[in-house]
Design an enzyme around this catalytic site. Structure first.
Site, PDB file in Angstrom:
ATOM      1  N   HIS A 143       0.821  -1.296   0.020  1.00 25.69           N
ATOM      2  CA  HIS A 143      -0.090  -0.031   0.128  1.00 25.69           C
ATOM      3  C   HIS A 143       0.893   1.153   0.048  1.00 25.69           C
ATOM      4  O   HIS A 143       0.493   2.183  -0.661  1.00 25.69           O
ATOM      5  CB  HIS A 143      -1.011   0.083   1.309  1.00 25.69           C
ATOM      6  CG  HIS A 143      -1.897   1.137   1.340  1.00 25.69           C
ATOM      7  ND1 HIS A 143      -2.937   1.265   0.843  1.00 25.69           N
ATOM      8  CD2 HIS A 143      -1.491   2.218   2.035  1.00 25.69           C
ATOM      9  CE1 HIS A 143      -3.729   2.412   1.121  1.00 25.69           C
ATOM     10  NE2 HIS A 143      -2.877   3.105   1.907  1.00 25.69           N
ATOM     11  N   GLU A 144       2.015   1.200   0.718  1.00 29.72           N
ATOM     12  CA  GLU A 144       2.824   2.499   0.969  1.00 29.72           C
ATOM     13  C   GLU A 144       3.643   2.536  -0.496  1.00 29.72           C
ATOM     14  O   GLU A 144       4.038   3.615  -0.889  1.00 29.72           O
ATOM     15  CB  GLU A 144       3.766   2.443   2.043  1.00 29.72           C
ATOM     16  CG  GLU A 144       2.904   2.159   3.528  1.00 29.72           C
ATOM     17  CD  GLU A 144       2.139   3.392   3.750  1.00 29.72           C
ATOM     18  OE1 GLU A 144       2.378   4.677   3.304  1.00 29.72           O
ATOM     19  OE2 GLU A 144       0.970   3.206   4.229  1.00 29.72           O
ATOM     20  N   HIS A 147       1.645   4.350  -2.952  1.00 30.52           N
ATOM     21  CA  HIS A 147       1.573   5.951  -2.619  1.00 30.52           C
ATOM     22  C   HIS A 147       3.104   6.414  -3.248  1.00 30.52           C
ATOM     23  O   HIS A 147       3.020   7.402  -3.632  1.00 30.52           O
ATOM     24  CB  HIS A 147       1.865   6.115  -0.938  1.00 30.52           C
ATOM     25  CG  HIS A 147       0.335   6.030  -0.471  1.00 30.52           C
ATOM     26  ND1 HIS A 147      -0.550   6.513  -1.026  1.00 30.52           N
ATOM     27  CD2 HIS A 147       0.096   5.360   0.639  1.00 30.52           C
ATOM     28  CE1 HIS A 147      -1.814   6.413  -0.152  1.00 30.52           C
ATOM     29  NE2 HIS A 147      -1.267   5.461   0.884  1.00 30.52           N
ATOM     30  N   GLU A 218      -6.301   6.607  -0.664  1.00 33.50           N
ATOM     31  CA  GLU A 218      -6.297   5.191  -0.068  1.00 33.50           C
ATOM     32  C   GLU A 218      -6.939   4.258  -0.976  1.00 33.50           C
ATOM     33  O   GLU A 218      -6.291   3.229  -0.843  1.00 33.50           O
ATOM     34  CB  GLU A 218      -6.918   5.676   1.540  1.00 33.50           C
ATOM     35  CG  GLU A 218      -6.161   6.674   2.163  1.00 33.50           C
ATOM     36  CD  GLU A 218      -4.684   5.898   2.401  1.00 33.50           C
ATOM     37  OE1 GLU A 218      -4.674   4.895   2.687  1.00 33.50           O
ATOM     38  OE2 GLU A 218      -3.749   6.910   2.401  1.00 33.50           O
TER      39      GLU A 218
END
Length: 320
Positions: A143-144, A147, A218
C-alpha cells in the site's frame, strides 16, 4: 484482456478521474478569493504559490517528520526479510531506486511513505511490527509502495497548500470586510453578499475536498497493493487489525457505532468499505505480476537490530 482485470482497471480509472475533479475543485475554490483580492493576477499568483510550496514541501518536510519522530534507517542486515519483501514490491511497481525502510520506536500501529519515487522510503512503527504478521505487513508495505509509485505525497502536499492558502486569502477578505464595515453602516457601500458567502464557505469546502482526495488516494493505493501482492486477504486482514486497535477512540467518544456523518471528516475511508472493495477484486490476474509472494508466514516480521534515531539534521541530507 482477461476478464479478471476489468474490475480493478475500471476502479483505477474512476479513482483517477475523481482525483482530477477534486484537484480542479480545490483550484477553483482557491481561485475565487484570489480573484476577489487581485483579479486575474491574483489567480495566477495563488496557483504559483501552491506549486512552489508543493515542490519545496516534497523535499524537506518528509525527512523532517522522520527526524522529529525519532526514526532510524534500517539497514539490510537489520531486517533482511523485510528488505527481500520490499525488493519484490519495488520491482513489481517499477521503482528503480533501492528501498529504504525506516523504523520509529512508537507503540502506535502506523506506516507511511515519505518523499517521492525517486528519493523516498517507507516508515513503520514498532507497534506495527510487533502486531502484524508478515503476510499482513506485506499488504501494508505494498500500500505504501503504491503511494510512492503514484506520487501521492506530492499530490497531497499540493492539496494541503491549496487549503492553507484558501484559508489565508479568506482571512484577508474578512479583514477587508471589517475595514469596510463603517462605510457599509453609513450606506456608502452595499453589503457584499457574494463576498460574505466566499468568506463563510470557501475554507470549509476546501477542507472537505482535501479530505475526499485523501480517501480517494487510499482506495487507489489499496487496489494497487493487491496488484503488487496478488493477496487481497492479506491487506484486508491487516486493515481489520488496525481498525481493532485504532478505532477504539471513536467507540470511546460515540459508543459502539460512531455517527455515519463522521466519514466525511476522515482522512482514510471506512475500514469495512475498504475491506469490501478488496474482497471484490477478482483473484485471477496475470501470474507473472500477481503470483503470491514467498515467505509470507504467520509469524511477525523480525527486526534483528533496531536502529537509533537519525538526528534532527538528517532531513538536510539527500540520498547518496
Amino acid at each position: 484482456m482477461p476478464t479478471g482485470t476489468l474490475r480493478p482497471w475500471r476502479s483505477r480509472v474512476k479513482n483517477s478521474l475523481q482525483t482530477l475533479l477534486i484537484m480542479g475543485g480545490l483550484a477553483l475554490v482557491l481561485a475565487v478569493p484570489g480573484y476577489l483580492l487581485a483579479g486575474g493576477p491574483g489567480i495566477v499568483m495563488s496557483l504559483g504559490v501552491v506549486i512552489a510550496v508543493a515542490l519545496a514541501g516534497s523535499w524537506v518536510p518528509a525527512r523532517y517528520v522522520l527526524a522529529e519522530a525519532g526514526a532510524g534507517l534500517l539497514d539490510r542486515h537489520q531486517a533482511p526479510r523485510l528488505y527481500r519483501l520490499l525488493d519484490t514490491l519495488y520491482q513489481r511497481a517499477g521503482l528503480t531506486q533501492s528501498p529504504q525502510l525506516f523504523y520509529a520506536p512508537s507503540p502506535e500501529l502506523n506506516a507511511f511513505a515519505v518523499g517521492t519515487r525517486h528519493d523516498g522510503g517507507i516508515a513503520v512503527t514498532d507497534g506495527l511490527m510487533r502486531t502484524l504478521t508478515l503476510r499482513q505487513l506485506a499488504g501494508v508495505l505494498a500500500h505504501e509502495v503504491s503511494h510512492l509509485r503514484h506520487g501521492d505525497t506530492r499530490v497531497m502536499s499540493m492539496a494541503a497548500a491549496m487549503t492553507r492558502l484558501t484559508l489565508w486569502l479568506t482571512t484577508v477578505l474578512q479583514i477587508s470586510l471589517l475595514l469596510m464595515l463603517p462605510m457599509i453602516l453609513a450606506g456608502e457601500l452595499r453589503l457584499p453578499w457574494g463576498l460574505l458567502l466566499v468568506v463563510a464557505f470557501a475554507p470549509t469546502l476546501s477542507t472537505l475536498l482535501q479530505l475526499a482526495l485523501s480517501r480517494n488516494r487510499e482506495y487507489t493505493a489499496d487496489l494497487d497493493a493487491v496488484s503488487l501482492t496478488g493477496d487481497p486477504e492479506g491487506l484486508a486482514s491487516a486493515l481489520n487489525v488496525l481498525e481493532h486497535y485504532q478505532g477504539r477512540w471513536l467507540a470511546t467518544l460515540f459508543g459502539r457505532h460512531p455517527p455515519a456523518g463522521l466519514d466525511w471528516l476522515r482522512t482514510h475511508p471506512p475500514t469495512d468499505e475498504r475491506v469490501r472493495r478488496l474482497m471484490s477484486v477478482d483473484e485471477t490476474p496475470e501470474p507473472a505480476l500477481h503470483h503470491p509472494l514467498e515467505d509470507q508466514g504467520r509469524e511477525p516480521a523480525e527486526i534483528i537490530e533496531r536502529p537509533g534515531p537519525m538526528g534532527r539534521r538528517y532531513w538536510i541530507r539527500r540520498r547518496r
